[in-house]
Motif scaffolding. Structure first.
Motif, PDB file in Angstrom:
ATOM      1  N   ARG A 125       0.819  -1.217   0.000  1.00  0.00           N
ATOM      2  CA  ARG A 125       0.000   0.000   0.000  1.00  0.00           C
ATOM      3  C   ARG A 125       0.844   1.254   0.000  1.00  0.00           C
ATOM      4  O   ARG A 125       0.384   2.334  -0.403  1.00  0.00           O
ATOM      5  CB  ARG A 125      -0.923   0.007   1.219  1.00  0.00           C
ATOM      6  CG  ARG A 125      -2.127  -0.883   1.086  1.00  0.00           C
ATOM      7  CD  ARG A 125      -2.904  -1.023   2.379  1.00  0.00           C
ATOM      8  NE  ARG A 125      -3.325   0.248   2.955  1.00  0.00           N
ATOM      9  CZ  ARG A 125      -4.204   0.359   3.953  1.00  0.00           C
ATOM     10  NH1 ARG A 125      -4.736  -0.747   4.468  1.00  0.00           N
ATOM     11  NH2 ARG A 125      -4.547   1.522   4.435  1.00  0.00           N
ATOM     12  N   ALA A 126       2.095   1.157   0.443  1.00  0.00           N
ATOM     13  CA  ALA A 126       2.952   2.340   0.555  1.00  0.00           C
ATOM     14  C   ALA A 126       3.532   2.777  -0.786  1.00  0.00           C
ATOM     15  O   ALA A 126       4.068   3.885  -0.886  1.00  0.00           O
ATOM     16  CB  ALA A 126       4.090   2.061   1.537  1.00  0.00           C
ATOM     17  N   HIS A 127       3.433   1.952  -1.809  1.00  0.00           N
ATOM     18  CA  HIS A 127       3.963   2.331  -3.128  1.00  0.00           C
ATOM     19  C   HIS A 127       3.189   3.532  -3.658  1.00  0.00           C
ATOM     20  O   HIS A 127       1.971   3.608  -3.542  1.00  0.00           O
ATOM     21  CB  HIS A 127       3.843   1.157  -4.098  1.00  0.00           C
ATOM     22  CG  HIS A 127       4.635   1.325  -5.353  1.00  0.00           C
ATOM     23  ND1 HIS A 127       4.270   2.203  -6.352  1.00  0.00           N
ATOM     24  CD2 HIS A 127       5.778   0.725  -5.781  1.00  0.00           C
ATOM     25  CE1 HIS A 127       5.154   2.136  -7.339  1.00  0.00           C
ATOM     26  NE2 HIS A 127       6.079   1.249  -7.011  1.00  0.00           N
ATOM     27  N   VAL A 128       3.909   4.468  -4.266  1.00  0.00           N
ATOM     28  CA  VAL A 128       3.264   5.696  -4.737  1.00  0.00           C
ATOM     29  C   VAL A 128       2.156   5.404  -5.741  1.00  0.00           C
ATOM     30  O   VAL A 128       1.156   6.128  -5.809  1.00  0.00           O
ATOM     31  CB  VAL A 128       4.320   6.655  -5.344  1.00  0.00           C
ATOM     32  CG1 VAL A 128       4.952   6.048  -6.605  1.00  0.00           C
ATOM     33  CG2 VAL A 128       3.705   8.022  -5.641  1.00  0.00           C
ATOM     34  N   ALA A 129       2.288   4.340  -6.516  1.00  0.00           N
ATOM     35  CA  ALA A 129       1.256   4.002  -7.499  1.00  0.00           C
ATOM     36  C   ALA A 129      -0.017   3.511  -6.837  1.00  0.00           C
ATOM     37  O   ALA A 129      -1.066   3.439  -7.481  1.00  0.00           O
ATOM     38  CB  ALA A 129       1.774   2.932  -8.468  1.00  0.00           C
ATOM     39  N   ASN A 130       0.055   3.188  -5.545  1.00  0.00           N
ATOM     40  CA  ASN A 130      -1.120   2.740  -4.802  1.00  0.00           C
ATOM     41  C   ASN A 130      -1.629   3.805  -3.831  1.00  0.00           C
ATOM     42  O   ASN A 130      -2.329   3.494  -2.872  1.00  0.00           O
ATOM     43  CB  ASN A 130      -0.788   1.450  -4.042  1.00  0.00           C
ATOM     44  CG  ASN A 130      -0.532   0.287  -4.974  1.00  0.00           C
ATOM     45  OD1 ASN A 130      -1.123   0.201  -6.044  1.00  0.00           O
ATOM     46  ND2 ASN A 130       0.358  -0.615  -4.584  1.00  0.00           N
ATOM     47  N   ASN A 131      -1.300   5.057  -4.100  1.00  0.00           N
ATOM     48  CA  ASN A 131      -1.728   6.177  -3.258  1.00  0.00           C
ATOM     49  C   ASN A 131      -3.193   6.508  -3.564  1.00  0.00           C
ATOM     50  O   ASN A 131      -3.498   7.332  -4.428  1.00  0.00           O
ATOM     51  CB  ASN A 131      -0.838   7.398  -3.492  1.00  0.00           C
ATOM     52  CG  ASN A 131      -1.096   8.513  -2.500  1.00  0.00           C
ATOM     53  OD1 ASN A 131      -2.234   8.745  -2.090  1.00  0.00           O
ATOM     54  ND2 ASN A 131      -0.048   9.216  -2.118  1.00  0.00           N
ATOM     55  N   THR A 132      -4.083   5.859  -2.850  1.00  0.00           N
ATOM     56  CA  THR A 132      -5.519   5.986  -3.111  1.00  0.00           C
ATOM     57  C   THR A 132      -6.004   7.420  -3.004  1.00  0.00           C
ATOM     58  O   THR A 132      -6.777   7.886  -3.848  1.00  0.00           O
ATOM     59  CB  THR A 132      -6.307   5.100  -2.123  1.00  0.00           C
ATOM     60  OG1 THR A 132      -5.833   3.756  -2.227  1.00  0.00           O
ATOM     61  CG2 THR A 132      -7.787   5.123  -2.432  1.00  0.00           C
TER      62      THR A 132
END
Length: 392
Positions: A363-370
């Motif tokens: 979840r911490a990956h920038v592409a997963n920044n909801t």
């Protein structure tokens, strides 16, 4: 190379799951995917799914890539995460000039490329290319690869079009600093990459965020619709597909863990707990919904690439938000399963523990920044204005 069917690739991924479960603890301990696993995936042809046929690849639709990745995650999310990142790179290399493709695959078309797209390169334009230096974090699977993609920005007066570039370097031009000491996805071995004044010829650079033909010279030779999909629509799902498969693994682990469990306070069987039942039902349903939506997402992307009609920005904004929410949703559902294991679920021997920590790290990956991508989608729809965004 003989073409292979999607069904056979998925069958091979399913057959590898037990071995991945057995090796998961070792990958976590050694901070890298075991060499045997890389060999197994190479033999199965997984890294060739998105690779150009000219270099021994299959050029299959990206939904096949996603199904293989989700299946691998049922055995080990670190392995699936690494596969998602490294496995999408043959697709991007296919967009580079053919000279760069020959540099990597000319002698061995099974050669793997790692990456870290952080735009931190210090770039100096020189005759024939660029000299770059810098330190990049989060290079998943770097110890399993012989080349790397590194991100950087040109000065506004250098190059043409968008200033962001991906630079391609052989391992002789960089060193790996093993500093990946984190709570989850430890097996991905996402260590730092350090470069000290390396020369990168022009043909080993890629204007990643541009969509015009001049920015993707590889399309002239690799003409399959696959290579007409925008970068973000390929890469961003690749860092959340594993969350979907890992949620299925969490459901399976939960079922095996709580079935014999008896509550310490009331003496009731855990599987009779209404909270456990609803958490299990929601997790299973969430897996099915996310998997179905993800495969539909890939189907629509590929169909657009076949016709050459890029979907409207509003549509792509919504797709991106849906993709980004996956890691958050899968993490929350896994969290509820772990909660229903009670105190017994806090032991490290509970397989849910590793899955939960892997989810939280993913979840911490920038592409997963909801939040960031959700705000972008909402602002675009509410204001009726499209903000320039390379990740569309």
């Amino acid at each position: 190379m003989t073409q292979i069917t999607a069904e056979e690739l998925i069958r091979r991924a399913r057959a590898l799951v037990p071995a991945l479960k057995e090796r998961a603890e070792r990958a976590e301990r050694e901070l890298k995917i075991p060499a045997e696993t890389i060999a197994d995936m190479q033999e199965a042809g997984f890294f060739r799914i998105l690779q150009p046929k000219r270099y021994g690849g299959y050029e299959l639709p990206p939904a096949v890539f996603a199904e293989v990745q989700m299946t691998l995650a049922e055995g080990c999310m670190s392995t699936a995460w690494m596969y998602g990142v490294v496995g999408v790179h043959p697709w991007q290399l296919g967009l580079f000039p053919d000279e760069a493709q020959r540099d990597v695959w000319g002698e061995d078309d099974s050669t793997l490329v790692a990456s870290t797209y952080m735009p931190v390169a210090r770039v100096t334009e020189v005759e024939g290319g660029y000299r770059i230096s810098g330190r990049w974090s989060f290079s998943t699977g770097c110890e399993n690869c012989d080349w790397v993609f590194l991100g950087g920005n040109l000065k506004p007066t250098e190059g043409k079009g968008d200033t962001y570039r991906t630079f391609l370097l052989p391992k002789s031009d960089y060193r790996i600093e093993r500093n990946w000491d984190v709570i989850g996805l430890r097996g991905t071995g996402s260590h730092d990459i350090v470069v000290e004044d390396a020369f990168v010829p022009v043909h080993r650079t890629h204007a990643t965020n541009c969509h015009d033909e001049a920015s993707h010279p590889g399309r002239a030779l690799n003409t399959a619709p696959l290579y007409r999909i925008p970068f973000a629509q390929m890469f961003i799902p690749a860092v959340s597909n594993s969350c979907i498969g890992a949620l299925k693994a969490a459901c399976d682990a939960f079922q095996g863990f709580v079935t014999p469990l008896v509550g310490k306070n009331m003496g009731n069987r855990a599987i009779e707990d209404p909270n456990a039942q609803i958490a299990f039902a929601q997790a299973l349903n969430g897996f099915d919904e996310m998997r179905t939506l993800r495969l539909e997402h890939y189907r629509r992307i590929y169909a657009a690439a076949e016709t050459g009609a890029l979907p409207e920005p509003n549509t792509r904004m919504q797709w991106r938000y849906q993709v980004t929410r996956t890691a958050y949703q899968a993490g929350e559902l896994t969290n509820q399963l772990l909660r229903c294991c009670g105190g017994s679920g806090t032991y490290r021997k509970n397989p849910l523990t590793r899955i939960f920590l892997d989810m939280m790290t993913g979840r911490a990956h920038v592409a997963n920044n909801t939040d960031m991508f959700g705000r972008g989608m909402a602002a675009t729809l509410l204001k009726g204005e499209v903000t320039p965004d390379p990740f569309l």
